[in-house]
Enzyme design. Structure first.
Site, PDB file in Angstrom:
ATOM      1  N   GLU A 199       0.800  -1.232   0.000  1.00  0.00           N
ATOM      2  CA  GLU A 199       0.000   0.000   0.000  1.00  0.00           C
ATOM      3  C   GLU A 199       0.832   1.281   0.000  1.00  0.00           C
ATOM      4  O   GLU A 199       1.024   1.929   1.031  1.00  0.00           O
ATOM      5  CB  GLU A 199      -0.963   0.003   1.190  1.00  0.00           C
ATOM      6  CG  GLU A 199      -1.897  -1.188   1.180  1.00  0.00           C
ATOM      7  CD  GLU A 199      -3.025  -1.076   2.190  1.00  0.00           C
ATOM      8  OE1 GLU A 199      -2.974  -0.176   3.061  1.00  0.00           O
ATOM      9  OE2 GLU A 199      -3.967  -1.866   2.094  1.00  0.00           O
ATOM     10  N   GLU A 387      -5.568  -8.699   0.685  1.00  0.00           N
ATOM     11  CA  GLU A 387      -6.273  -8.373   1.928  1.00  0.00           C
ATOM     12  C   GLU A 387      -7.735  -8.120   1.609  1.00  0.00           C
ATOM     13  O   GLU A 387      -8.057  -7.481   0.599  1.00  0.00           O
ATOM     14  CB  GLU A 387      -5.742  -7.086   2.589  1.00  0.00           C
ATOM     15  CG  GLU A 387      -4.404  -7.225   3.249  1.00  0.00           C
ATOM     16  CD  GLU A 387      -3.939  -5.922   3.910  1.00  0.00           C
ATOM     17  OE1 GLU A 387      -4.781  -5.070   4.278  1.00  0.00           O
ATOM     18  OE2 GLU A 387      -2.718  -5.764   4.046  1.00  0.00           O
TER      19      GLU A 387
HETATM   20  C1  GBH Z   1      -4.718  -2.059   5.264  1.00  0.00           C
HETATM   21  O1  GBH Z   1      -4.751  -0.672   5.261  1.00  0.00           O
HETATM   22  C2  GBH Z   1      -3.376  -2.424   5.797  1.00  0.00           C
HETATM   23  O2  GBH Z   1      -2.577  -3.065   4.840  1.00  0.00           O
HETATM   24  C3  GBH Z   1      -3.426  -3.238   7.059  1.00  0.00           C
HETATM   25  O3  GBH Z   1      -2.201  -3.158   7.685  1.00  0.00           O
HETATM   26  C4  GBH Z   1      -4.567  -2.738   7.920  1.00  0.00           C
HETATM   27  O4  GBH Z   1      -4.578  -3.296   9.186  1.00  0.00           O
HETATM   28  C5  GBH Z   1      -5.838  -3.050   7.199  1.00  0.00           C
HETATM   29  O5  GBH Z   1      -5.844  -2.524   5.898  1.00  0.00           O
HETATM   30  C6  GBH Z   1      -7.079  -2.534   7.910  1.00  0.00           C
HETATM   31  O6  GBH Z   1      -7.053  -1.158   8.018  1.00  0.00           O
HETATM   32  O7  GBH Z   1      -9.656   7.169   9.028  1.00  0.00           O
HETATM   33  O8  GBH Z   1     -10.952   7.843   7.101  1.00  0.00           O
HETATM   34  O9  GBH Z   1      -8.746   8.751   7.432  1.00  0.00           O
HETATM   35  C7  GBH Z   1      -5.937  -0.070   4.868  1.00  0.00           C
HETATM   36  C8  GBH Z   1      -5.654   1.357   4.491  1.00  0.00           C
HETATM   37  C9  GBH Z   1      -5.380   3.544   5.361  1.00  0.00           C
HETATM   38  C10 GBH Z   1      -7.500   2.541   5.368  1.00  0.00           C
HETATM   39  C11 GBH Z   1      -5.865   4.590   6.334  1.00  0.00           C
HETATM   40  C12 GBH Z   1      -7.982   3.563   6.355  1.00  0.00           C
HETATM   41  C13 GBH Z   1      -7.715   5.796   7.150  1.00  0.00           C
HETATM   42  C14 GBH Z   1      -9.019   6.322   6.666  1.00  0.00           C
HETATM   43  N1  GBH Z   1      -6.099   2.313   5.499  1.00  0.00           N
HETATM   44  N2  GBH Z   1      -7.262   4.810   6.189  1.00  0.00           N
HETATM   45  S1  GBH Z   1      -9.634   7.621   7.634  1.00  0.00           S
END
Ligand code: GBH
Length: 481
Positions: A199, A387
């Site tokens: 990512e 994922e």
């Molecule tokens: C993935 O990230 C990761 O690869 C993994 O490590 C993680 O545990 C899993 O998914 C679940 O989250 O709060 O509206 O600002 C997902 C990407 C990036 C999604 C940050 C949520 C914050 C959105 N994430 N994002 S917000």
């Protein structure tokens, strides 16, 4: 066998799915009526679970591990929920055998985990910490002894703190390649599937532009674009390093949370709009990797802020991949319009349903469209869902159960949509459920649980949730019901 009434049966598909959960046996053909045919997956489809080093390992200071930017960030007041850190997490560093037992019990064929760079190279560069590598040797051996194929991610955000300038510094991409060369050389006799990075947007933009993730910086666009460039360059150099250090036939890819665009309805014009959106919306990352160059529109839009590229960079970045891994959670809806872009994004209705994490909007068709858009645009040889999963407000009952019916609902719907992609002939090879265990959910700390095993973070005891039973059944049948 306990007899159930039609009414009870009608009450819950989830109850039917939980054929033997909590000691209640529910007959599949209770009334002599055939249930709808299960959605069978292709023979040889690979089922797995995914985790990442900093989220599960703990053992943060054990056996010479150096700090990563996530150690620093999580120990900085105000950065994570309740100041949670990955110091202990699930303690998989010590409990990995138990985790492999959980995997074995699920019946998965594969396990995706990541390597903590600073466990192997505490400062990010030589000298190596043999004890750190030994942990991964033990984990790989334990998996193989249990007939579980390891899929290894080289970088899931835990950048060694000691690397000067982090991803702002071009040297970090080269340090990554050296680290990857070493690890792939030493694991490559037993590991045949590698992912470089996880990512891009999360360790570049979220870390360096928006400050939500480690290292928590808010750089201006030009520098942030350079960070992006160093991220994809690291990937490219990483691909080359793995190929140079492993036997031929080793499969190399990445895990990318490409933004998934879903046509509002399935007509040619909206489908075309979703394709255009996929290319544009993922311009600095997947599009550039797949096309081996930054798209002209991206360079034009960024203008003076466009990244500085050195000779050889784009060749590395465009390295041919054996597979593309997609991390899928949330849909973005688009429709066709006659703007120059050819599409417009549709905001979610206020009532759009979401899961425990508000950013996970329920829209399972995004799993199908993620595969279709990427394959139609770039003709990739193989796709994995690296994922997919959700948080849920899980509650551990007194008798040690977790009835996460909403997670099952989420998974069932996404897998139904993925099934469609397999039936249409898209080369989907496998699926990794996020996550095997509740774990350190980055800035959300331990407040969001994504596991199909519940973890009591005080005792570190693992409890299979209802969703684990459901997934086990899905794997056993190679079908979604
Ligand atoms: C993935 O990230 C990761 O690869 C993994 O490590 C993680 O545990 C899993 O998914 C679940 O989250 O709060 O509206 O600002 C997902 C990407 C990036 C999604 C940050 C949520 C914050 C959105 N994430 N994002 S917000």
């Amino acid at each position: 066998m306990k007899k159930i009434t039609r009414r009870q049966f009608g009450k819950g598909v989830a109850a039917a799915a939980a054929a033997t959960y909590a000691g209640v046996a529910l007959p599949r053909f209770a009334f002599g009526e055939p249930l709808p045919a299960p959605l069978y997956y292709p023979k040889g489809f690979l089922w797995g679970c995914a985790t990442a080093s900093y989220q599960v390992e703990g053992g943060a200071r054990d056996d010479g591990r150096g700090p990563s930017v996530w150690d620093t960030f999580s120990h900085t007041p105000g950065k994570t929920h309740d100041g949670d850190t990955g110091d202990v997490a699930d303690d998989s560093y010590h409990l990995y055998k138990e985790d492999v037992r959980l995997l074995k019990n699920l019946g998965v064929q594969t396990y995706r985990f990541s390597i903590s760079w600073s466990r192997v190279f505490p400062t990010g560069k030589a000298p190596v910490n043999q004890k750190g590598l030994d942990y991964y040797n033990r984990l790989v051996d334990e998996l193989l002894a249990n007939n579980i194929t390891p899929y290894v991610t080289m970088f899931h955000w835990d950048l060694p703190q000691a690397l000067p300038g982090g991803w702002e510094n071009r040297d970090t991409s080269k340090a990554f390649a050296d680290y990857v060369a070493y690890v792939s050389k030493h694991l490559g006799d037993r590991v045949h599937h590698f992912m470089t990075t996880n990512e891009f947007v999360c360790f570049t933009d979220l870390g360096y532009r928006y400050g939500q993730f480690a290292p928590g910086l808010k750089l201006p666009a030009a520098q942030a674009n350079q960070v992006r460039h160093h991220g994809i360059l690291a990937h490219g150099l990483g691909v080359q390093a793995i190929r140079a250090n492993t036997p031929s036939g080793t499969q190399v890819g990445l895990a990318e949370n490409a933004t998934v665009y879903v046509p509002i309805i399935e007509t040619d014009e909206h489908i075309e709009a979703a394709r255009k959106a996929t290319r544009r919306g993922n311009a600095p990352f997947l599009t550039t990797l797949m096309e081996g160059k930054y798209p002209d529109f991206y360079l034009q839009e960024e203008g003076a802020n466009a990244p500085k590229v050195e000779p050889g960079d784009m060749e590395a970045i465009g390295s041919k991949l054996d597979f593309v891994g997609l991390n899928i959670y949330t849909p973005f809806y688009v429709r066709a319009d006659d703007s120059p872009k050819g599409y417009v994004e549709i905001p979610y209705p206020k009532s759009a349903p979401h899961m425990a994490s508000p950013w996970i909007i329920l829209g399972p068709e995004c799993t199908y469209w993620s595969v279709r858009n990427v394959c139609d645009l770039w003709k990739v040889p193989a796709i994995y869902i690296t994922e997919n999963g959700t948080s849920s407000d899980d509650v551990l009952t007194a008798d040690g159960k977790v009835y996460d019916t909403d997670r099952i609902m989420y998974l069932r719907n996404h897998l139904t949509q993925l099934h469609r992609a397999t039936q249409e002939g898209y080369p989907v090879k496998g699926y990794f459920l996020w996550s095997l265990l509740d774990n350190f959910e980055w800035a959300d700390g331990y407040s969001k649980r994504f596991g199909i095993h519940y973890v009591d973070f005080k005792t570190l005891k693992r409890y299979p949730k209802l969703s684990a039973e459901w997934y086990k059944q899905t794997i056993a049948k190679n079908a979604v019901e």
